[in-house]
Design a protein around this motif. Structure first.
Motif, mmCIF file in Angstrom:
data_model
loop_
_atom_site.group_PDB
_atom_site.id
_atom_site.type_symbol
_atom_site.label_atom_id
_atom_site.label_comp_id
_atom_site.label_asym_id
_atom_site.label_seq_id
_atom_site.Cartn_x
_atom_site.Cartn_y
_atom_site.Cartn_z
ATOM 1 N N TRP A 1 38.415 49.755 34.798
ATOM 2 C CA TRP A 1 37.707 50.457 33.722
ATOM 3 C C TRP A 1 36.627 49.511 33.215
ATOM 4 C CZ3 TRP A 1 42.683 51.307 34.921
ATOM 5 C CH2 TRP A 1 43.166 52.631 34.889
ATOM 6 N N LEU A 2 35.443 50.029 32.907
ATOM 7 C CA LEU A 2 34.352 49.125 32.584
ATOM 8 C C LEU A 2 33.285 49.761 31.704
ATOM 9 C CD1 LEU A 2 31.634 49.941 34.537
ATOM 10 C CD2 LEU A 2 33.346 49.360 36.273
ATOM 11 N N LYS A 3 32.450 48.890 31.172
ATOM 12 C CA LYS A 3 31.221 49.274 30.493
ATOM 13 C C LYS A 3 30.085 48.844 31.389
ATOM 14 C CE LYS A 3 27.930 49.893 27.366
ATOM 15 N NZ LYS A 3 27.412 51.245 27.021
ATOM 16 N N ARG A 4 29.232 49.781 31.794
ATOM 17 C CA ARG A 4 28.101 49.433 32.650
ATOM 18 C C ARG A 4 27.254 48.367 31.957
ATOM 19 N NH1 ARG A 4 26.754 53.694 36.618
ATOM 20 N NH2 ARG A 4 28.421 55.249 36.545
ATOM 21 N N GLY A 5 27.018 47.277 32.671
ATOM 22 C CA GLY A 5 26.271 46.167 32.098
ATOM 23 C C GLY A 5 27.086 45.291 31.167
ATOM 24 N N GLY A 6 28.421 45.458 31.192
ATOM 25 C CA GLY A 6 29.243 44.699 30.252
ATOM 26 C C GLY A 6 30.545 44.186 30.842
ATOM 27 N N TYR A 7 31.637 44.458 30.129
ATOM 28 C CA TYR A 7 32.957 43.958 30.499
ATOM 29 C C TYR A 7 33.689 44.938 31.416
ATOM 30 C CZ TYR A 7 32.333 40.590 26.710
ATOM 31 O OH TYR A 7 31.864 39.586 25.900
ATOM 32 N N CYS A 8 34.679 44.387 32.136
ATOM 33 C CA CYS A 8 35.462 45.205 33.064
ATOM 34 C C CYS A 8 36.929 44.799 33.012
ATOM 35 C CB CYS A 8 34.940 45.042 34.490
ATOM 36 S SG CYS A 8 35.958 45.847 35.753
ATOM 37 N N ALA A 9 37.817 45.766 32.902
ATOM 38 C CA ALA A 9 39.256 45.540 33.010
ATOM 39 C C ALA A 9 39.668 45.882 34.436
ATOM 40 C CB ALA A 9 40.008 46.398 32.013
ATOM 41 N N LEU A 10 39.900 44.862 35.234
ATOM 42 C CA LEU A 10 40.334 45.064 36.616
ATOM 43 C C LEU A 10 41.853 45.171 36.576
ATOM 44 C CD1 LEU A 10 38.926 43.094 39.680
ATOM 45 C CD2 LEU A 10 41.052 44.367 39.651
ATOM 46 N N TRP A 11 42.328 46.391 36.519
ATOM 47 C CA TRP A 11 43.739 46.639 36.242
ATOM 48 C C TRP A 11 44.652 46.242 37.397
ATOM 49 C CZ3 TRP A 11 46.046 47.529 31.801
ATOM 50 C CH2 TRP A 11 47.370 47.979 31.807
ATOM 51 N N GLU A 12 44.224 46.551 38.612
ATOM 52 C CA GLU A 12 45.039 46.204 39.780
ATOM 53 C C GLU A 12 44.178 46.187 41.024
ATOM 54 O OE1 GLU A 12 48.061 49.150 40.340
ATOM 55 O OE2 GLU A 12 46.642 50.787 40.662
ATOM 56 N N CYS A 13 44.603 45.387 41.988
ATOM 57 C CA CYS A 13 43.957 45.336 43.294
ATOM 58 C C CYS A 13 44.978 44.702 44.234
ATOM 59 C CB CYS A 13 42.668 44.513 43.236
ATOM 60 S SG CYS A 13 41.756 44.463 44.804
ATOM 61 N N PHE A 14 45.587 45.516 45.078
ATOM 62 C CA PHE A 14 46.671 44.990 45.915
ATOM 63 C C PHE A 14 46.722 45.682 47.267
ATOM 64 C CE2 PHE A 14 48.536 48.569 43.595
ATOM 65 C CZ PHE A 14 49.217 49.248 44.596
ATOM 66 N N LEU A 15 47.418 45.036 48.194
ATOM 67 C CA LEU A 15 47.739 45.601 49.497
ATOM 68 C C LEU A 15 49.258 45.693 49.598
ATOM 69 C CD1 LEU A 15 45.279 43.544 51.743
ATOM 70 C CD2 LEU A 15 45.070 45.970 51.141
ATOM 71 N N TYR A 16 49.739 46.673 50.315
ATOM 72 C CA TYR A 16 51.177 46.883 50.418
ATOM 73 C C TYR A 16 51.880 45.712 51.110
ATOM 74 C CZ TYR A 16 50.298 51.801 49.275
ATOM 75 O OH TYR A 16 49.916 52.978 48.676
ATOM 76 N N ARG A 17 53.086 45.459 50.667
ATOM 77 C CA ARG A 17 53.932 44.470 51.330
ATOM 78 C C ARG A 17 54.208 44.918 52.771
ATOM 79 N NH1 ARG A 17 57.597 40.767 49.251
ATOM 80 N NH2 ARG A 17 57.420 41.671 47.139
ATOM 81 N N GLY A 18 54.083 44.003 53.705
ATOM 82 C CA GLY A 18 54.352 44.329 55.104
ATOM 83 C C GLY A 18 53.122 44.718 55.898
ATOM 84 N N PHE A 19 52.031 45.051 55.197
ATOM 85 C CA PHE A 19 50.783 45.363 55.905
ATOM 86 C C PHE A 19 50.078 44.064 56.282
ATOM 87 C CE2 PHE A 19 46.122 45.526 55.313
ATOM 88 C CZ PHE A 19 45.805 46.244 56.453
ATOM 89 N N ARG A 20 49.558 44.032 57.490
ATOM 90 C CA ARG A 20 48.838 42.843 57.950
ATOM 91 C C ARG A 20 47.680 43.273 58.852
ATOM 92 N NH1 ARG A 20 49.428 37.683 57.630
ATOM 93 N NH2 ARG A 20 51.392 37.999 56.525
ATOM 94 N N LEU A 21 46.556 42.583 58.678
ATOM 95 C CA LEU A 21 45.382 42.844 59.504
ATOM 96 C C LEU A 21 45.165 41.655 60.413
ATOM 97 C CD1 LEU A 21 43.305 45.168 59.689
ATOM 98 C CD2 LEU A 21 41.798 43.797 58.248
ATOM 99 N N GLY A 22 45.194 41.896 61.719
ATOM 100 C CA GLY A 22 45.038 40.815 62.677
ATOM 101 C C GLY A 22 43.613 40.294 62.722
#
Length: 210
Positions: A106-127
């Motif tokens: 959630w953010l204000k354009r040109g301002g602050y941002c609350a980066l609430w989550e950013c994740f990858l699932y457990r067990g997923f892997r990219l070679g």
């Protein structure tokens, strides 16, 4: 096959093998706030919601099996035997986008941002070759770093965000050895502790974008 629909309006490649669908919407602050992450005046300035879904291309074949009915002699030896597979044929390859994580801000354009989550699932892997695999109990921190940096750059470039706030923990890692690993991961990305009033489950970290 299309990656976009009424909800997902943007599509990008993060790195070889990993893409993201993006939904952007206007946001009107509610009375609930995010008091464990941003001050109320910052929260009240938010005007945009961003939802990101990391995906990989995944092949799911449709297979036809030729099964021979078990003979009486075979049933006598194996009473539970119904038949045996004597042939198979791949009828088609169903290619789909498979979700491998989630991210929200959630953010204000040109301002602050609350980066609430950013994740990858457990067990997923990219070679190294960009081929995804699933299984096990570990996290792919190397690919997660690429996803975080892509998300930060997207928020900075498209919305001119100058400061990111996030938590130093996530329920995904809580109570496991990965809890400390996650904090070190965030520090490695440049996040630093920035206390906020209140006794909260997770502590707040901030990163200023140059």
């Amino acid at each position: 096959m299309s990656a976009l629909d009424e909800y997902w309006s943007e599509f990008y490649e993060v790195c070889s093998g990993l893409c993201v669908k993006v939904h952007v919407d206007s946001y009107k602050p509610s009375g609930l706030g995010m008091d464990d992450l941003v001050e109320r005046d910052i929260y009240n300035s938010f005007d945009t919601y961003v939802h990101v879904r990391p995906v990989v291309l995944w092949a799911s074949p449709t297979v036809m099996l030729l099964i021979r009915r078990a003979s009486e002699e075979e049933k006598a030896k194996e009473p539970s035997l119904i038949g045996r597979v004597v042939g198979s044929q791949v009828l088609r390859q169903n290619i789909e986008f498979r979700q491998v994580g989630n991210a929200q801000a959630w953010l204000k354009r040109g301002g602050y941002c609350a980066l609430w989550e950013c994740f990858l699932y457990r067990g997923f892997r990219l070679g190294e070759d960009g081929v995804p695999s699933f299984g096990g109990s570990e996290f792919d921190w190397k690919t997660l770093e690429k996803l975080w940096l892509w998300f930060e750059n997207y928020l900075k470039t498209k919305f001119k965000v100058h400061t990111l706030y996030t938590h130093d923990g996530d329920a995904l890692y809580e109570g496991t050895p990965d809890e400390d690993r996650y904090r070190e991961f965030l520090k490695g990305l440049g996040y630093r502790y920035k206390p906020i009033a209140g006794n909260w489950r997770f502590k707040r970290m901030a990163k200023h974008l140059a």
